[in-house]
Scaffold this motif. Structure first.
Motif, PDB file in Angstrom:
ATOM      1  N   TYR A 113       4.013  34.384  74.586  1.00 62.59           N
ATOM      2  CA  TYR A 113       3.589  34.478  73.427  1.00 62.59           C
ATOM      3  C   TYR A 113       3.142  33.265  72.638  1.00 62.59           C
ATOM      4  O   TYR A 113       4.116  32.715  72.973  1.00 62.59           O
ATOM      5  N   LEU A 114       2.368  32.538  71.864  1.00 61.57           N
ATOM      6  CA  LEU A 114       2.443  31.557  70.689  1.00 61.57           C
ATOM      7  C   LEU A 114       2.440  32.220  69.763  1.00 61.57           C
ATOM      8  O   LEU A 114       1.018  32.734  68.828  1.00 61.57           O
ATOM      9  N   ASP A 115       3.355  31.647  68.239  1.00 59.52           N
ATOM     10  CA  ASP A 115       3.074  32.793  67.326  1.00 59.52           C
ATOM     11  C   ASP A 115       1.700  31.101  66.522  1.00 59.52           C
ATOM     12  O   ASP A 115       1.977  30.497  66.444  1.00 59.52           O
ATOM     13  N   MET A 116       2.052  32.236  65.032  1.00 65.11           N
ATOM     14  CA  MET A 116       0.751  31.310  64.320  1.00 65.11           C
ATOM     15  C   MET A 116       1.820  30.761  63.395  1.00 65.11           C
ATOM     16  O   MET A 116       2.987  30.977  63.120  1.00 65.11           O
ATOM     17  N   PHE A 117       1.763  29.102  63.385  1.00 68.43           N
ATOM     18  CA  PHE A 117       1.859  28.220  62.210  1.00 68.43           C
ATOM     19  C   PHE A 117       2.277  28.751  60.575  1.00 68.43           C
ATOM     20  O   PHE A 117       1.549  29.990  60.637  1.00 68.43           O
ATOM     21  N   SER A 118       3.184  28.586  60.134  1.00 62.45           N
ATOM     22  CA  SER A 118       3.091  29.019  58.526  1.00 62.45           C
ATOM     23  C   SER A 118       2.488  28.770  57.962  1.00 62.45           C
ATOM     24  O   SER A 118       1.033  27.574  58.230  1.00 62.45           O
ATOM     25  N   SER A 119       1.311  29.784  56.780  1.00 61.41           N
ATOM     26  CA  SER A 119       0.939  29.344  56.275  1.00 61.41           C
ATOM     27  C   SER A 119       0.877  28.536  55.117  1.00 61.41           C
ATOM     28  O   SER A 119       0.549  28.533  53.447  1.00 61.41           O
ATOM     29  N   ASP A 120       2.864  28.372  54.861  1.00 58.52           N
ATOM     30  CA  ASP A 120       3.042  27.108  54.224  1.00 58.52           C
ATOM     31  C   ASP A 120       2.361  26.015  53.717  1.00 58.52           C
ATOM     32  O   ASP A 120       1.955  25.158  55.414  1.00 58.52           O
ATOM     33  N   GLU A 121       1.794  25.423  52.687  1.00 62.64           N
ATOM     34  CA  GLU A 121       1.368  23.987  52.553  1.00 62.64           C
ATOM     35  C   GLU A 121       2.139  22.681  52.849  1.00 62.64           C
ATOM     36  O   GLU A 121       3.355  23.321  52.386  1.00 62.64           O
ATOM     37  N   ARG A 122       1.491  21.950  53.510  1.00 65.71           N
ATOM     38  CA  ARG A 122       2.216  20.923  53.807  1.00 65.71           C
ATOM     39  C   ARG A 122       2.468  19.634  53.056  1.00 65.71           C
ATOM     40  O   ARG A 122       1.057  19.431  52.681  1.00 65.71           O
ATOM     41  N   GLU A 123       3.847  19.027  53.245  1.00 61.18           N
ATOM     42  CA  GLU A 123       3.600  17.834  51.741  1.00 61.18           C
ATOM     43  C   GLU A 123       3.065  16.338  52.370  1.00 61.18           C
ATOM     44  O   GLU A 123       3.029  16.361  53.582  1.00 61.18           O
ATOM     45  N   ALA A 124       2.166  15.686  51.869  1.00 64.50           N
ATOM     46  CA  ALA A 124       1.339  15.205  51.975  1.00 64.50           C
ATOM     47  C   ALA A 124       2.838  13.803  52.160  1.00 64.50           C
ATOM     48  O   ALA A 124       3.758  13.575  51.614  1.00 64.50           O
ATOM     49  N   VAL A 125       1.844  12.913  52.902  1.00 64.40           N
ATOM     50  CA  VAL A 125       3.202  11.253  53.904  1.00 64.40           C
ATOM     51  C   VAL A 125       2.395  10.288  52.871  1.00 64.40           C
ATOM     52  O   VAL A 125       1.262  10.176  53.509  1.00 64.40           O
ATOM     53  N   TYR A 126       3.277   9.811  52.283  1.00 63.47           N
ATOM     54  CA  TYR A 126       2.992   8.373  51.555  1.00 63.47           C
ATOM     55  C   TYR A 126       3.422   7.465  52.043  1.00 63.47           C
ATOM     56  O   TYR A 126       5.222   7.685  52.357  1.00 63.47           O
ATOM     57  N   VAL A 127       3.312   6.272  53.083  1.00 65.53           N
ATOM     58  CA  VAL A 127       3.490   5.355  53.803  1.00 65.53           C
ATOM     59  C   VAL A 127       2.602   3.672  53.553  1.00 65.53           C
ATOM     60  O   VAL A 127       1.687   4.060  53.378  1.00 65.53           O
ATOM     61  N   LYS A 128       3.508   2.766  53.542  1.00 65.11           N
ATOM     62  CA  LYS A 128       2.781   1.664  52.648  1.00 65.11           C
ATOM     63  C   LYS A 128       2.479   1.412  53.952  1.00 65.11           C
ATOM     64  O   LYS A 128       2.574   0.891  55.334  1.00 65.11           O
ATOM     65  N   GLU A 129       1.316   0.588  54.121  1.00 64.95           N
ATOM     66  CA  GLU A 129       0.353  -0.308  55.005  1.00 64.95           C
ATOM     67  C   GLU A 129       1.365  -0.903  55.919  1.00 64.95           C
ATOM     68  O   GLU A 129       2.151  -2.079  55.228  1.00 64.95           O
ATOM     69  N   GLY A 130       1.184  -1.353  56.935  1.00 61.90           N
ATOM     70  CA  GLY A 130       2.657  -1.771  58.313  1.00 61.90           C
ATOM     71  C   GLY A 130       2.800  -1.181  58.432  1.00 61.90           C
ATOM     72  O   GLY A 130       4.063  -1.508  59.537  1.00 61.90           O
ATOM     73  N   GLN A 131       3.984  -0.635  57.709  1.00 63.56           N
ATOM     74  CA  GLN A 131       4.461   0.299  58.546  1.00 63.56           C
ATOM     75  C   GLN A 131       4.182   1.700  58.981  1.00 63.56           C
ATOM     76  O   GLN A 131       3.196   2.087  59.149  1.00 63.56           O
ATOM     77  N   GLY A 132       5.664   2.456  60.344  1.00 66.80           N
ATOM     78  CA  GLY A 132       4.839   2.825  61.363  1.00 66.80           C
ATOM     79  C   GLY A 132       4.933   4.889  59.879  1.00 66.80           C
ATOM     80  O   GLY A 132       5.646   4.748  59.275  1.00 66.80           O
ATOM     81  N   ALA A 133       4.507   5.243  60.694  1.00 66.67           N
ATOM     82  CA  ALA A 133       4.801   7.109  60.036  1.00 66.67           C
ATOM     83  C   ALA A 133       5.016   7.810  61.396  1.00 66.67           C
ATOM     84  O   ALA A 133       3.930   7.981  62.549  1.00 66.67           O
ATOM     85  N   VAL A 134       5.794   8.750  61.028  1.00 64.77           N
ATOM     86  CA  VAL A 134       5.832  10.176  61.549  1.00 64.77           C
ATOM     87  C   VAL A 134       5.403  11.107  60.706  1.00 64.77           C
ATOM     88  O   VAL A 134       5.509  11.549  59.743  1.00 64.77           O
ATOM     89  N   LEU A 135       4.536  12.217  61.632  1.00 67.24           N
ATOM     90  CA  LEU A 135       3.992  13.472  61.122  1.00 67.24           C
ATOM     91  C   LEU A 135       4.224  14.846  62.096  1.00 67.24           C
ATOM     92  O   LEU A 135       4.584  14.394  63.616  1.00 67.24           O
ATOM     93  N   LEU A 136       5.567  15.579  61.465  1.00 68.68           N
ATOM     94  CA  LEU A 136       5.957  16.543  62.485  1.00 68.68           C
ATOM     95  C   LEU A 136       5.007  17.861  63.094  1.00 68.68           C
ATOM     96  O   LEU A 136       4.151  18.202  61.630  1.00 68.68           O
ATOM     97  N   CYS A 137       5.270  18.493  64.148  1.00 68.22           N
ATOM     98  CA  CYS A 137       4.417  18.987  64.358  1.00 68.22           C
ATOM     99  C   CYS A 137       5.066  20.782  64.084  1.00 68.22           C
ATOM    100  O   CYS A 137       4.351  21.302  63.840  1.00 68.22           O
ATOM    101  N   ASP A 138       6.866  20.509  64.411  1.00 62.74           N
ATOM    102  CA  ASP A 138       7.132  21.943  63.828  1.00 62.74           C
ATOM    103  C   ASP A 138       6.139  23.312  64.767  1.00 62.74           C
ATOM    104  O   ASP A 138       6.045  23.974  63.897  1.00 62.74           O
ATOM    105  N   PRO A 139       5.862  23.540  66.049  1.00 63.32           N
ATOM    106  CA  PRO A 139       5.773  24.173  66.778  1.00 63.32           C
ATOM    107  C   PRO A 139       6.240  25.741  66.423  1.00 63.32           C
ATOM    108  O   PRO A 139       7.498  25.624  65.907  1.00 63.32           O
TER     109      PRO A 139
END
Length: 1002
Positions: A113-139
């Motif tokens: 089985y593979l359930d659906m993702f949560s319907s909750d809105e995801r928060e925006a990620v603010y990152v300074k240019e030049g820094q690294g970013a990690v966007l979490l999938c949370d399957p």
């Protein structure tokens, strides 16, 4: 004890056999959303009589027919309307007939089985240019674990391409961006796929908002494969990805060895290390290193290699005599070591790797299974043991009817009847019973051996076999032939590599028999290598010969050559030695010690000289990091004699990783190189090379910029490499010193509010490392930045040229530091000063033209001088007023009229008057350009009238007319005039003028 039915059965080999699996159940994942409403677990055997089938779920037998959800289709189990709560588990099939029972391998049924993702809105990620970013999938919750991950940007199916800056972990699904750029702004969604159940889902969008800032950050590893277990023969991928600005470079190495040659690959700009066909020696510690100009980061992962069970020795079906002894054994490899046990007819029978039978009975017959298992899997080996009893029979293996023996030779006559229990054997010749003697021997297995055979031994020989169930005999006739003899033996030879050798062999033999010659080298028959071997055979009455030619002989062709003359009755062999001399083999045991900054001692052991004494050795080396080709080394002594086992390699570079090899030479040539020595690194020492191309100068006020070309890495000579910069005003006795720790740096900026402008500085540099400082470079002379201009220009004149253009001039400054002037202009009370238009002018000019102005507007103008340090004070502002706009359109249609007068020397062009609107400048007159067609210039006329006479000329001409006013020229109207001797041309041209557009009629 023998029951009659069993005795009859086991006496007939073709009566039947126990089950043999042809198809067994396999692990199954059933998608919970599958449209199919059944699962089929396979089980099929070959058996005589046909097998019956039973199924077990975990440790419980499935009762077929009592429940609607289970049924049999042949041996296959059909599960209808699968339900996770009832049908998940491990299934096995039992197949039985009268010879015994076999148990299949276990197979699991699991529900995917593979359930659906949560319907909750995801928060925006603010990152300074030049820094690294990690966007979490949370399957979301799922089974099985074999998910694949991709990321979408803004909309489906815009998937993000992966490169050295962006990485998606196939372990967590997270998206990593090493250095965020403004172009990364957008909405991101994690797209998850399950290949096992063919389903995909995607998450709510995550806004990524880059914030403008361009700082640099050191490498920081964020994707780290954990310690990993894998199985022998499988493939594995290790992940490593780092954040940082600049984008980090990623490299992999095996800490305790080398990466497997031809079984590894690195992809995704170093982020993925793929290892293929894993072997036990691949186990160990792997390290990924990420670095950029700001710093390094490392991560180590331990790879453990284990193995599912594999058979080293396994059981097979066998038929054994009643009353005999038998060992049934099986051995399995694997890591951890597999546990081995036996089943008989589906039940536990033995708990170690072998079964020992003594005095076999019919009860020992049955279906046996050897099972080896560890935590990585289970394997089965199946066999049927059949115990046989019966009177002797020669039906399947009689004594050969025609027997041959060579005179004075040896003859063995086999006697192998089928019988159980084991029969007693006796032999007779004709009617004479034979007994063991000096020439006659009856072996324990029943074979008859005759030695020193003569013609008197010819005759009929009979083997008699008897046990408690009966007796049988079988006979054959022996004929004695002449013996085969060698008449010409091959001769030994001594040659060098590349030469040819010839060997001859001849034999006499019985003329009634066929003779063949077999050549062998060191007991191995020569049947290949046609490139080097060629044999010929010649037959004549009673005598035959063979010749072996060895061409382009190599070292591997040396050895003992044997010629065997063979008939169907006997054979005879003679031998000769072939000696092959050649270049020496590779030296062995190359080691390196006494490692200094620029020299090492290399030792080795002699390889084979291939029968020609070694005259000299040569040593080669290569720089490991630079991946150089092998190069000849400088040695001490310069010439390394053939009896040496040691030499010193000199002229090496300090703090460099090397490996070495040795090559031997004799009078016949140079041999292959030795295996490389273990890698070593020469010792560190202080640097001897200084940076070059020192230069620079002032850029910004109160700054001194120093530039140089960095030292190449091979000249670092040690760790912690960097630079020392010494500088001072030219006439100042004291030096200022600064340290730069980045070995790849190319520039240093010294900021000091006390630095005098335009001052001459003397600069010199040297390198340093952990061992000390090197020599200074030659001094260079540069100048500090100049001050901004201190004076403001004075505007002489500013006036409008049209509705959109103006000109401004000023008094130039008498300062050597002025590089140019900046003119700023903006609309008073309409535009603010910050949005002013700008024009840059060279210091050689004192005026400029201003354009792109708005008509009918008040403008403010100012001028300031500038240089490399910045802008000086502004002049006093000057105010001008632009003119009204030029004619843009008119309220009625006008036209041109052209006609030729009677003399044909002039042509008259006429047009209607252009009337301005209220917001347009008054028409002051008209401009007429008379030019040859295809050329940009011609005669320009001005007039206040609505017509003009133009001279008639040869060729085709264009006439362009435009209205002129204080606000500038209007749009052009154009007519084409044919040359002399043409008919009268009348053209009416409608003028509707829209700014710069042109309407042409020809």
């Amino acid at each position: 004890m023998c029951f009659e039915s069993l005795c009859v059965f086991f006496s007939d080999k073709s009566s039947g056999f126990g089950p043999v699996f042809e198809e067994q159940p396999v692990d199954t994942i059933y998608p919970e959303e599958s449209p199919e409403d059944k699962i089929i677990m396979s089980c099929r055997t070959r058996a005589n009589p046909p097998a019956t089938y039973r199924w077990w779920l975990d440790n419980t037998e499935i009762v077929i027919g009592n429940e609607d959800d289970y049924s049999l289709m042949g041996g296959n189990l059909v599960i209808s309307f699968p339900d996770r709560s009832k049908h998940a588990g491990n299934y096995s099939c039992l197949a039985s007939n009268e010879f015994g029972t076999l148990v299949s391998q276990k197979a699991s049924v699991q529900f995917g089985y593979l359930d659906m993702f949560s319907s909750d809105e995801r928060e925006a990620v603010y990152v300074k240019e030049g820094q690294g970013a990690v966007l979490l999938c949370d399957p979301p919750p799922h089974f099985p674990e074999d998910l694949s991950f991709r990321w979408m940007l803004n909309e489906f199916p815009e998937f993000i391409p992966l490169d050295k800056r962006r990485f998606v972990s196939q372990t967590t699904g997270n998206l990593y961006i090493s250095t965020v750029r403004a172009s990364d702004s957008g909405n991101y969604s994690c797209f998850v796929s399950s290949p096992s159940i063919a389903k995909s889902v995607f998450s709510k969008f995550i806004p990524l908002v880059p914030i403008a800032e361009r700082e640099k950050y050191p490498a920081d590893i964020k994707v780290k494969s954990p310690d990993t277990y894998t199985l022998l023969g499988q493939n594995v991928t290790l992940e490593c990805f780092a954040l940082g600005n600049p984008i980090p470079q990623i490299r992999w190495r095996k800490v305790d060895g080398d990466l497997p040659v031809e079984r590894h690959n690195i992809s995704m700009s170093g982020s993925l290390l793929h290892l293929y066909d894993i072997q036990y020696e691949d186990e160990g510690l792997y390290e990924c290193e990420a670095d950029n100009s700001k710093g390094k980061d490392r991560h180590k992962v331990h790879l453990y290699v284990e193995g599912a069970p594999e058979w080293v020795e396994k059981i097979s079906s066998s038929e054994r005599d009643i009353g005999g002894d038998y060992i049934m054994s099986c051995l399995a490899s694997g890591k951890p070591k597999p546990h081995v046990h036996f089943l008989k007819n589906g039940r536990m029978y033995g708990k170690n790797h072998e079964l020992r039978f003594t005095d076999l009975t019919f009860d020992d017959s049955g279906m046996y299974q050897c099972i080896a298992e560890n935590r990585h899997g289970t394997i089965y080996a199946n066999a049927e043991l059949r115990v046989f009893a019966g009177a002797p029979s020669f039906e399947w293996n009689p004594v050969k009817p025609k027997l041959l023996g060579a005179k004075n030779g040896r003859v063995v006559i086999a006697c192998k009847p089928r019988a159980a229990p084991r029969p007693s054997i006796s032999w007779s010749k004709g009617t004479e019973l034979l007994h063991n003697s000096s020439r006659i021997f009856i072996w324990p297995d029943g074979s008859l051996e005759l030695l020193n055979v003569t013609k008197s031994d010819e005759g009929k020989y009979t083997c008699l076999a008897e046990n408690d169930r009966g007796r049988a005999n079988s006979s054959g006739s022996l004929s004695v032939t002449d013996a085969t003899k060698i008449t010409l033996a091959p001769s030994s030879a001594d040659i060098s590599v590349g030469e040819s050798a010839r060997m001859e062999c001849a034999a006499s033999h019985d003329p009634t028999l066929d003779l063949t010659f077999i050549w062998s080298l060191d007991a191995h028959v020569i049947d290949r290598d046609r490139e080097h071997y060629e044999s010929k055979m010649v037959n004549s009455a009673g005598t035959s010969s063979s010749e072996l030619l060895i061409s382009n002989t190599q070292l591997r062709h040396a050895g003992r050559y044997s010629c065997t003359a063979q008939t169907p009755v006997d054979n005879v062999t003679v031998s000769a030695e072939l000696v092959v001399r050649g270049p020496p083999g590779p030296p062995g045991g190359v080691r390196v010690d006494e490692v200094l900054t620029s020299s090492v001692r290399v030792t080795w052991s002699h390889g084979t000289d291939n029968l020609s004494p070694i005259s000299k050795y040569s040593i080669q080396y290569r720089d490991v990091q630079a991946q150089q080709d092998w190069r000849d080394a400088s040695t001490s002594p310069v010439n390394v004699e053939g009896n040496a086992e040691m030499a010193t390699v000199i002229n090496l570079t300090p703090w460099t990783e090397y490996e070495f090899r040795v090559i031997a030479t004799n009078t016949l040539g140079t041999g292959p190189p030795s295996d490389p020595s273990p890698k070593i690194t020469t010792r560190e020492t202080r640097p001897v090379v200084a940076p070059s191309d020192i230069g620079g100068g002032g850029e910004t006020s109160r700054e001194l910029t120093i530039t140089w070309t960095p030292v190449q890495p091979q000249y670092y000579y040690g760790s912690n490499f960097g630079y020392i910069i010494a500088f001072k005003p030219h006439n100042d006795p004291e030096w200022m010193r600064v340290t730069v720790t980045d070995p790849q740096a190319r520039k240093y900026v010294h900021k000091d509010s006390k630095i005098p402008p335009s001052t001459r500085f003397e600069v010199k540099m040297k390198a340093f490392n952990s061992q000390g400082e090197g020599p200074f470079s030659i001094s260079a002379f540069i100048y500090s930045s100049q001050d901004v201009p201190a004076e403001a220009p004075t505007i002489i004149e500013a006036r409008t040229l049209s509705a959109t253009e103006a000109v401004v001039s000023w008094v130039p400054l008498q300062l050597q530091t002025v590089e140019g002037y900046q003119v700023r202009y903006w609309r008073e009370s309409v535009e603010n000063e910050a949005s002013a238009q700008r024009a840059l002018v060279s210091s050689r000019e004192n005026h400029t033209r201003l354009d792109n102005m708005k008509p009918n507007s008040h403008y403010l103008i100012e001028v300031r001088a500038y240089n490399g340090a910045g802008y000086g004070p502004a002049s006093q502002r000057h105010k001008i007023y632009t003119k009204k706009a030029r004619k843009s359109h008119r309220s009625q249609k006008t036209g041109f009229q052209t006609r030729m007068n009677y003399s044909g020397t002039t042509i008259n062009i006429a047009w209607e008057q252009v009337e301005p609107l209220a917001n347009e400048s008054t028409v002051e007159g008209y401009k007429v350009l008379y030019r040859p067609e295809g050329q940009p210039s011609g005669m320009l006329y001005t007039t206040v009238k609505q017509s003009i006479d133009l001279p008639m000329k040869k060729g085709d001409y264009l006439v362009e007319v435009r209205a002129h006013s204080e606000g500038g020229d209007g749009a052009v109207a154009q007519v084409r005039i044919a040359g002399k001797n043409t008919f009268t041309l009348v053209i009416f041209l409608g003028l509707i003028i829209h700014n710069d557009s042109q309407i042409k009629t020809q």
